[in-house]
Design an enzyme around this catalytic site. Structure first.
Site, mmCIF file in Angstrom:
data_model
loop_
_atom_site.group_PDB
_atom_site.id
_atom_site.type_symbol
_atom_site.label_atom_id
_atom_site.label_comp_id
_atom_site.label_asym_id
_atom_site.label_seq_id
_atom_site.Cartn_x
_atom_site.Cartn_y
_atom_site.Cartn_z
ATOM 1 C CB SER A 81 38.238 9.319 -41.241
ATOM 2 O OG SER A 81 37.517 10.159 -42.106
ATOM 3 C CG HIS A 128 33.358 10.042 -38.965
ATOM 4 N ND1 HIS A 128 33.551 8.992 -39.839
ATOM 5 C CD2 HIS A 128 34.383 10.919 -39.209
ATOM 6 C CE1 HIS A 128 34.645 9.218 -40.563
ATOM 7 N NE2 HIS A 128 35.163 10.373 -40.201
ATOM 8 C CD GLU A 136 33.160 5.736 -40.992
ATOM 9 O OE1 GLU A 136 32.337 6.584 -40.596
ATOM 10 O OE2 GLU A 136 34.189 6.054 -41.631
#
Length: 341
Positions: free
Chosen positions: A145, A310, A240
């Site tokens: 992330s 995630h 992502e």
């Protein structure tokens, strides 16, 4: 070549044993560096993890304690940086504290440095990090992330390999641990994972080698025009995101395309784009529509279904390592570590 016992989301094996080939033009275009980008860093051992918090504050310290117990049960000795549970505004300590934790991480003895969580905050530190010290330490840095900023900056500044995938809180500190996430993390840290095979519904045909790079789409896009964006040509870009409506995903992809990034890749690997909500006026506009637009516009092979994002089940991937990618009907095979037997 052989596959790992737990090679993928489906734990399947490739139908063929050929190594993906794409010619001599796979490569990594750095401005000032002369590193061998085709190989991972040496792996002298993988039994220790040093936990740091370089981004947002940990909400519940108990999740870190639980993550340490579970990692230790896997055979990893763990140590917690002294400011890993610090708080300053939304951050895990002041900028100075978080920078100091990175400096301590490269001096301590454990070989793996893992982020407790993502969130926000690493972008504020990139200009002040000693990237040469990070690379020269030989540590295996792993996170996801917001940690994408660290992964890509390390690659852009030094050519060193790092890892994107598991984090302490999200993957080891929750109610349960996903078996495959746990297994794949352990295998790649120990250098045991050779091929990651996964199901894909609509992958374009591809058989190539290239530098694997990418991470969270929003973070990748945020680095455009900075010295922390790797200049990868002929690479395999994986992406992502979370809680981003498909139009925002498309907008960021357009930015990467118009900047010339997407069309320079051998393939684009799409992981999970999770936790978003459509509006009534979308009228059928969803992520598949974005993927259709991407295929028609960029004309680079697109492979969907990568177990990464995630989501509970995720692979941990080597950012900056040369890998192979091949597809067959319904399956894709990412060759992480090819051996000649």
């Amino acid at each position: 070549m052989t596959t790992s016992k737990r090679a993928a989301a489906r734990r399947s094996h490739p139908a063929s044993a050929h190594g993906p080939e794409c010619g001599a033009d796979c490569g990594h275009d750095h401005h000032d560096h002369d590193h061998d980008h085709g190989h991972a860093q040496p792996r002298p051992g993988a039994r220790g993890i040093y936990l740091i918090s370089p981004s947002s504050a940990v909400r519940d310290p108990a999740t870190v304690a639980l993550a340490r117990e579970r990692l230790q049960a896997q055979g990893f000795k763990t140590a917690l940086d002294r400011t890993a549970l610090a708080r300053h505004q939304r951050f895990a300590g002041t900028d100075a504290q978080r920078l100091a934790s990175l400096a301590r991480a490269v001096k301590q003895k454990l070989p793996i440095v893992m982020a407790t969580r993502g969130g926000y905050g690493l972008g504020r530190l990139l200009h002040a990090i000693d990237w040469k010290a990070m690379a020269d330490s030989g540590k295996r840095f792993v996170g996801m992330s917001d940690f994408t900023a660290f992964n890509l900056a390390l690659l852009a500044q030094t050519g060193a390999v790092s890892y994107s995938g598991a984090t302490a809180v999200a993957d080891f500190g929750g109610r349960k641990v996903d078996d495959l996430t746990e297994a794949l993390f352990g295998e790649i840290m120990r250098g045991e994972l050779e091929i990651l095979s996964f199901e894909t519904q609509d992958a374009d045909p591809v058989d190539c080698r290239g530098i694997l790079w990418g991470g969270n789409l929003a973070m990748v896009a945020s680095l455009l025009g900075t010295p922390y964006m790797p200049k990868v040509r002929g690479g395999i870009l994986f992406l992502e995101d979370v809680a981003e409506h498909p139009y925002r995903v498309e907008r960021m992809l357009i930015q990467l395309w118009q900047a010339g990034v997407l069309q320079r890749q051998k393939a684009i690997l799409l992981g999970r784009f999770s936790d978003y909500r459509l509006a009534p006026h979308d009228q059928g506009y969803d992520l598949p529509a974005v993927v259709d637009w991407l295929r028609k516009t960029v004309k680079v092979p697109i492979v969907t279904g990568l177990p990464y994002g995630h989501v509970p089940t995720k692979a941990t991937l080597p950012v900056g390592q040369k890998v192979g990618l091949a597809t067959e009907p319904g399956m894709a095979h990412l060759v992480i570590d090819e051996h000649t037997h």
